[in-house]
Design a protein around this motif. Structure first.
Motif, PDB file in Angstrom:
ATOM      1  N   GLU A  32      52.180  42.481  40.118  1.00 41.15           N
ATOM      2  CA  GLU A  32      51.888  41.277  39.334  1.00 41.15           C
ATOM      3  C   GLU A  32      52.356  41.547  37.903  1.00 41.15           C
ATOM      4  O   GLU A  32      51.659  42.151  37.105  1.00 41.15           O
ATOM      5  CB  GLU A  32      50.379  40.982  39.357  1.00 41.15           C
ATOM      6  CG  GLU A  32      49.990  39.745  38.576  1.00 41.15           C
ATOM      7  CD  GLU A  32      48.484  39.528  38.559  1.00 41.15           C
ATOM      8  OE1 GLU A  32      48.041  38.547  37.932  1.00 41.15           O
ATOM      9  OE2 GLU A  32      47.751  40.346  39.168  1.00 41.15           O
ATOM     10  N   HIS A 145      54.821  34.371  45.651  1.00 40.01           N
ATOM     11  CA  HIS A 145      53.746  33.409  45.891  1.00 40.01           C
ATOM     12  C   HIS A 145      54.152  32.333  46.904  1.00 40.01           C
ATOM     13  O   HIS A 145      53.305  31.770  47.590  1.00 40.01           O
ATOM     14  CB  HIS A 145      53.308  32.753  44.572  1.00 40.01           C
ATOM     15  CG  HIS A 145      54.421  32.419  43.652  1.00 40.01           C
ATOM     16  ND1 HIS A 145      54.844  33.292  42.668  1.00 40.01           N
ATOM     17  CD2 HIS A 145      55.212  31.341  43.558  1.00 40.01           C
ATOM     18  CE1 HIS A 145      55.854  32.742  42.001  1.00 40.01           C
ATOM     19  NE2 HIS A 145      56.097  31.561  42.527  1.00 40.01           N
ATOM     20  N   THR A 169      52.418  35.347  39.315  1.00 38.05           N
ATOM     21  CA  THR A 169      51.248  34.530  39.680  1.00 38.05           C
ATOM     22  C   THR A 169      50.948  34.689  41.175  1.00 38.05           C
ATOM     23  O   THR A 169      51.300  33.825  41.983  1.00 38.05           O
ATOM     24  CB  THR A 169      51.519  33.040  39.371  1.00 38.05           C
ATOM     25  OG1 THR A 169      52.786  32.667  39.960  1.00 38.05           O
ATOM     26  CG2 THR A 169      51.579  32.790  37.883  1.00 38.05           C
ATOM     27  N   TRP A 173      47.611  28.337  43.912  1.00 33.87           N
ATOM     28  CA  TRP A 173      46.744  27.281  43.397  1.00 33.87           C
ATOM     29  C   TRP A 173      46.117  26.497  44.546  1.00 33.87           C
ATOM     30  O   TRP A 173      46.812  25.952  45.399  1.00 33.87           O
ATOM     31  CB  TRP A 173      47.563  26.352  42.500  1.00 33.87           C
ATOM     32  CG  TRP A 173      46.761  25.367  41.717  1.00 33.87           C
ATOM     33  CD1 TRP A 173      45.654  25.605  40.985  1.00 33.87           C
ATOM     34  CD2 TRP A 173      47.049  23.973  41.565  1.00 33.87           C
ATOM     35  NE1 TRP A 173      45.219  24.453  40.369  1.00 33.87           N
ATOM     36  CE2 TRP A 173      46.060  23.436  40.711  1.00 33.87           C
ATOM     37  CE3 TRP A 173      48.046  23.127  42.058  1.00 33.87           C
ATOM     38  CZ2 TRP A 173      46.032  22.092  40.349  1.00 33.87           C
ATOM     39  CZ3 TRP A 173      48.029  21.798  41.701  1.00 33.87           C
ATOM     40  CH2 TRP A 173      47.017  21.294  40.859  1.00 33.87           C
ATOM     41  N   LYS A 368      50.887  28.301  38.330  1.00 33.30           N
ATOM     42  CA  LYS A 368      52.176  28.907  38.646  1.00 33.30           C
ATOM     43  C   LYS A 368      53.294  28.249  37.846  1.00 33.30           C
ATOM     44  O   LYS A 368      54.144  28.918  37.258  1.00 33.30           O
ATOM     45  CB  LYS A 368      52.485  28.778  40.136  1.00 33.30           C
ATOM     46  CG  LYS A 368      53.858  29.320  40.530  1.00 33.30           C
ATOM     47  CD  LYS A 368      54.151  29.078  41.980  1.00 33.30           C
ATOM     48  CE  LYS A 368      54.544  27.659  42.273  1.00 33.30           C
ATOM     49  NZ  LYS A 368      55.868  27.295  41.708  1.00 33.30           N
ATOM     50  N   ILE A 371      52.824  28.696  33.780  1.00 33.43           N
ATOM     51  CA  ILE A 371      52.974  30.091  33.372  1.00 33.43           C
ATOM     52  C   ILE A 371      54.437  30.525  33.471  1.00 33.43           C
ATOM     53  O   ILE A 371      54.970  31.208  32.596  1.00 33.43           O
ATOM     54  CB  ILE A 371      52.061  31.001  34.213  1.00 33.43           C
ATOM     55  CG1 ILE A 371      50.597  30.788  33.806  1.00 33.43           C
ATOM     56  CG2 ILE A 371      52.442  32.468  34.049  1.00 33.43           C
ATOM     57  CD1 ILE A 371      49.589  31.485  34.690  1.00 33.43           C
ATOM     58  N   GLU A 426      45.105  28.416  28.392  1.00 32.28           N
ATOM     59  CA  GLU A 426      46.017  29.490  28.773  1.00 32.28           C
ATOM     60  C   GLU A 426      47.065  29.711  27.695  1.00 32.28           C
ATOM     61  O   GLU A 426      47.392  30.849  27.340  1.00 32.28           O
ATOM     62  CB  GLU A 426      46.692  29.135  30.112  1.00 32.28           C
ATOM     63  CG  GLU A 426      47.770  30.096  30.563  1.00 32.28           C
ATOM     64  CD  GLU A 426      47.229  31.450  30.990  1.00 32.28           C
ATOM     65  OE1 GLU A 426      47.940  32.457  30.777  1.00 32.28           O
ATOM     66  OE2 GLU A 426      46.111  31.514  31.518  1.00 32.28           O
TER      67      GLU A 426
END
Length: 453
Positions: A32, A145, A169, A173, A368, A371, A426
């Protein structure tokens, strides 16, 4: 063919730690790592170390898009490798891969590297060739992901002993099951994490300023948003047992989300912003796939930049060919093209380090997506001391007229704002001007009892 770390690359401490942790986890695991921290180099250095230990190795590299696969091809060549381009023209790559697999299995070659895309990887021609590959294969999945999704996850080969996942990520979600399946396949473990905060604080990514811009829905959009929300509420309980109701609810939810993505006042606010702050070179404009009045939002933004501000701006979407995109990225870096107006194809791993200004005209609540978009802006580049992000946050009209007495409307607005404010949190937490950005939405957070965000 040689396989070695290029002389111009010196691994950073965190990259070496990531590689060591992967080997400690018996050659499986997920890294990650924040966008822009060198996931590709880390993965190829890891593969090089595995090759040294095993003396021979078959490597399969999978990415979401052909543009990203092209970047991997380039990096592989820097390591002395001659990768097979196993995407696009199957009449070319299938015989090349067949020959390479036969040569490897007969011991005529010690290293085979294949680069492909998610789409090609999951199709029968590639899956059939996986069955002929040695179990001592290293599978590298970039932007992993995606492989939490059932339709991709089912194609992951369990015969391969060595597995490496790369993503900024890993948590999908609203898909806990998909996240669990993904991590389970890759050795049940995120073996190393290197966050965006770590990368910025240690100087590997650029510091940034964050400026939220509030955009009101107009009356027509508000009415449609309320109408769709009421329909969704009626379908909600039925959807738990009725697949048709669930499908209808999801369709309405997507339609409602597009109202936010495509709010007409975003273009007006963009014009106000550019008049106020000016237009800068190396600017990236992120749009949604919806419409502004009768034209696509991406086209409306492009027209605004060209006609109102005389900017040399170009569209960067899935409509452009890979060759055209390569030329656009090169012209953007040199400054010949001042701005790129993109939809989604810059979200995943495409390098645009020259970007200094990002305008998030359409952003979802999906971590996702936002970011990844922030990561595009924070890569280091010559002459770039900091980056600037403008985030268009959608709010309903006449905030002052909404009271807690109007429970349905109040809660509807609150839920929408909560999605937008989670993105705000964020972004603002790591921004140079975080407290200043907070002032823009403080009253809204207080009004809608969202001070915990």
């Amino acid at each position: 063919m040689t396989f070695e770390l290029p002389g111009f690359i010196e691994l950073r401490d965190y990259q070496e730690d990531a590689i060591q942790n992967w080997f400690t986890n018996e050659g499986q695991g997920l890294l990650e790592m924040a966008t822009g921290t060198g996931k590709t180099i880390t993965a190829l250095a890891l593969a090089n170390e595995l090759f040294k230990r095993k003396s021979r190795l078959n490597i399969v590299i999978v990415t979401p898009f052909s543009q990203l696969s092209s970047q991997w091809m380039k990096e592989c060549r820097n390591f002395g490798l001659k990768p097979i381009k196993a995407y696009q023209n199957s009449k070319v790559w299938t015989p090349q891969l067949d020959d390479a697999i036969r040569a490897y299995n007969k011991g005529l070659t010690d290293i085979v590297v294949t680069v492909t895309t998610n789409a090609t990887f999951s199709m029968a021609p590639f899956q059939n060739r996986i069955s002929k590959m040695d179990e001592n294969t290293l599978l590298i999945i970039d932007e992993a992901h995606y492989f939490g999704a059932k339709q991709l996850n089912k194609h992951l080969p369990h015969k391969f002993l060595y597995r490496l996942a790369l993503t900024a990520t890993p948590t999908r979600w609203m898909d806990e099951e998909g996240t669990d399946n993904l991590i389970r396949y890759f050795g049940n473990k995120v073996v190393y994490s290197f966050s965006l905060r770590d990368a910025i604080e240690q100087g590997f990514l650029t510091k940034y300023y964050y400026y939220p811009r509030l955009v009101h829905l107009n009356e027509g959009e508000t009415e449609e948003y309320i109408e769709l929300t009421n329909k969704i509420k009626k379908l909600y309980y039925r959807s738990k047992e009725d697949s048709d109701a669930k499908e209808s609810m999801e369709r309405l939810a997507l339609k409602r989300a597009r109202i936010i993505y495509s709010a007409e006042n975003k273009i007006i606010e963009l014009s106000h912003l550019l008049n106020e702050k000016g237009v800068h070179n190396h600017s990236l404009f992120y749009c949604g796939d919806g419409k502004h009045k009768e034209e696509r939002q991406v086209d409306a933004v492009l027209k605004t930049l060209k006609t109102k501000f005389n900017v040399n701006a170009k569209r960067f979407t899935s409509d452009e060919s890979n060759h055209e995109r390569d030329e656009l990225l090169s012209a953007f870096e040199s400054g010949e093209v001042e701005a790129l107006v993109a939809i989604k194809c810059l979200d995943e791993g495409i390098d645009v380090p020259a970007t200094k200004y990002a305008y998030l005209i359409a952003s979802s609540g999906n971590p996702k997506e936002f970011i990844q978009r922030r990561g595009r802006v924070l890569r280091k580049h010559a002459g770039k001391d900091s980056a600037t992000i403008f985030d268009f946050i959608v709010i309903p009209p006449d905030i002052q007229d909404i009271s807690e007495g109007m429970d349905d409307f109040y809660n509807m607005v609150r839920n929408q704002l909560k999605k937008e404010f989670l993105r705000f949190k964020e972004f603002s937490d790591l921004a140079i001007n975080g407290p200043e950005a907070e002032d823009v939405i403080w009253e809204l957070k207080k009004e809608f009892n969202l001070l915990d965000i």
